[in-house]
Scaffold this active site. Structure first.
Site, PDB file in Angstrom:
ATOM      1  N   HIS A 136       8.275   2.338  15.784  1.00 45.43           N
ATOM      2  CA  HIS A 136       8.097   2.926  14.457  1.00 45.43           C
ATOM      3  C   HIS A 136       7.106   4.070  14.566  1.00 45.43           C
ATOM      4  O   HIS A 136       6.068   3.969  15.234  1.00 45.43           O
ATOM      5  CB  HIS A 136       7.562   1.890  13.465  1.00 45.43           C
ATOM      6  CG  HIS A 136       7.041   2.518  12.194  1.00 45.43           C
ATOM      7  ND1 HIS A 136       5.705   2.511  11.834  1.00 45.43           N
ATOM      8  CD2 HIS A 136       7.684   3.209  11.209  1.00 45.43           C
ATOM      9  CE1 HIS A 136       5.546   3.152  10.691  1.00 45.43           C
ATOM     10  NE2 HIS A 136       6.722   3.575  10.287  1.00 45.43           N
ATOM     11  N   SER A 137       7.413   5.203  13.924  1.00 43.22           N
ATOM     12  CA  SER A 137       6.503   6.332  13.842  1.00 43.22           C
ATOM     13  C   SER A 137       6.072   6.783  15.240  1.00 43.22           C
ATOM     14  O   SER A 137       6.907   7.156  16.054  1.00 43.22           O
ATOM     15  CB  SER A 137       5.299   5.955  12.973  1.00 43.22           C
ATOM     16  OG  SER A 137       4.535   7.074  12.622  1.00 43.22           O
ATOM     17  N   LEU A 138       4.779   6.716  15.556  1.00 42.12           N
ATOM     18  CA  LEU A 138       4.317   7.123  16.873  1.00 42.12           C
ATOM     19  C   LEU A 138       4.992   6.304  17.970  1.00 42.12           C
ATOM     20  O   LEU A 138       5.296   6.814  19.050  1.00 42.12           O
ATOM     21  CB  LEU A 138       2.794   6.971  16.949  1.00 42.12           C
ATOM     22  CG  LEU A 138       2.064   7.707  18.064  1.00 42.12           C
ATOM     23  CD1 LEU A 138       2.319   9.201  18.010  1.00 42.12           C
ATOM     24  CD2 LEU A 138       0.571   7.414  17.993  1.00 42.12           C
ATOM     25  N   HIS A 180       7.547   5.616   4.589  1.00 43.34           N
ATOM     26  CA  HIS A 180       7.448   5.735   6.043  1.00 43.34           C
ATOM     27  C   HIS A 180       7.421   4.359   6.716  1.00 43.34           C
ATOM     28  O   HIS A 180       7.978   4.184   7.796  1.00 43.34           O
ATOM     29  CB  HIS A 180       6.205   6.544   6.412  1.00 43.34           C
ATOM     30  CG  HIS A 180       6.029   6.773   7.882  1.00 43.34           C
ATOM     31  ND1 HIS A 180       7.045   7.242   8.689  1.00 43.34           N
ATOM     32  CD2 HIS A 180       4.952   6.577   8.703  1.00 43.34           C
ATOM     33  CE1 HIS A 180       6.608   7.344   9.942  1.00 43.34           C
ATOM     34  NE2 HIS A 180       5.348   6.952   9.969  1.00 43.34           N
TER      35      HIS A 180
END
Length: 319
Positions: free
Chosen positions: A107-109, A285
């Site tokens: 997820h994300s980074l 997000h």
């Protein structure tokens, strides 16, 4: 209907590293190689608390805390937290367990790390799931330079405090205030009600103020060193992934997947029968934490198809 991982069927573990250890939680099947799950910036493995139990139970999921996050060891003094250094956690974990292949979920980074590693060593990757990120958002050059300078200065200040040994307990707060602070820090992506899933791994009880807690993560992680990858470089990297099974989940209310990722995603999808892309309506997000059922309805069939049950997966969640 797919069987799902029981919430209680997990094992806490520590993976040795030269600077200490990487903390993790292995859900489900421990008879064969799991999916490796990587969290986002300043989060921890608790970000997957609500999603992982909804995934198929025949394959395990190993969620880790990145260095300095959650319950993992901080990096030594003199070593900066660096986005690209973190990518090398993946082969380190593979070597520890003796895996020749890896299935990645981020997820994300953590999704950015998964994408980068898949471009560097595609022959060792059999499946990638990216949640609301592929490339980091594009930054204005002047803003990026100023941020780099500021982070460098602040990182040095924190290093000097740690090196002096004259440490004081950080400010402490009640649980409701910590939940609100985390929600505000996520720009509303995580609600105060969901903040508990991240807080339980990154707080300690105050020794000074009763019924209060303080954030226990390494304060240096706020000053991560990273540069964004241009759309052109991202596209070239995407060509190296080939026709690997690749699933991208986009949150409709998040800007993390946009024009700067279009070219790379187009290349990932080109002539790839194993590429899938879905947008989750009303998702922030942290869509996998906010509405995990909507993510799981796309992820579970993808996992079932590309990591089908093996003979060893007669496993019934009773280890």
């Amino acid at each position: 209907m797919l069987s799902q991982l029981p919430v209680t069927d997990c094992k806490e573990l520590k993976i040795p590293a030269p600077w200490g250890y990487i903390s993790g939680r292995w859900y489900g099947n421990r008879l064969e190689r799991p999916i490796l799950a990587l969290h986002g910036f300043r989060d921890n493995l608790g970000t997957f608390d609500r999603l992982v139990p909804l995934l198929p139970d025949h394959v395990g999921v190993l969620c880790i805390d990145l260095p300095g996050h959650g319950r993992s060891s901080p990096l030594p003094l003199g070593v900066r937290y660096d986005v690209y250094n973190d990518v090398f956690l993946i082969p380190r974990i593979m070597k520890h367990f003796g895996w020749e292949k890896v299935s990645l979920m981020g997820h994300s980074l953590g999704a950015f790390y998964s994408f980068i590693y898949a471009t560097l060593a595609p022959d060792t990757v059999d499946m990638v799931i990216c949640i609301d990120c592929v490339l980091l958002p594009k930054f204005d050059v002047d803003i990026a330079l100023e941020s780099f300078r500021r982070n460098l200065d602040q990182h040095m200040i924190q290093e000097e405090i740690l090196a002096s040994g004259n440490l004081r307990e950080p400010p402490s707060y009640t649980v409701p205030k910590m939940e609100m602070a985390l929600a505000n820090g996520s720009l509303g992506s995580v609600t105060p009600e969901l903040a508990q899933h991240l807080l339980h791994r990154q707080v300690k009880e105050s020794g000074l103020n009763p019924k209060s807690f303080y954030f226990s993560t390494d304060r240096r992680i706020r000053f991560y060193n990273y540069w964004d990858i241009s759309a052109e470089l991202g596209a070239d990297m995407a060509r190296g992934v080939g026709k690997k099974p690749f699933l991208i989940i986009k949150a409709s209310m998040s800007p993390f997947l946009g024009p700067h990722t279009d070219k790379a995603i187009s290349i990932l999808a080109q002539d790839n029968p194993h590429f899938e892309f879905y947008e989750v309506d009303s998702g922030t997000h942290h869509v996998h934490l906010q509405i995990p059922e909507e993510c799981a309805k796309y992820m579970s069939p993808f996992i079932q198809y590309h990591r089908p049950p093996s003979r060893a997966a007669s496993y019934q969640g009773k280890l």
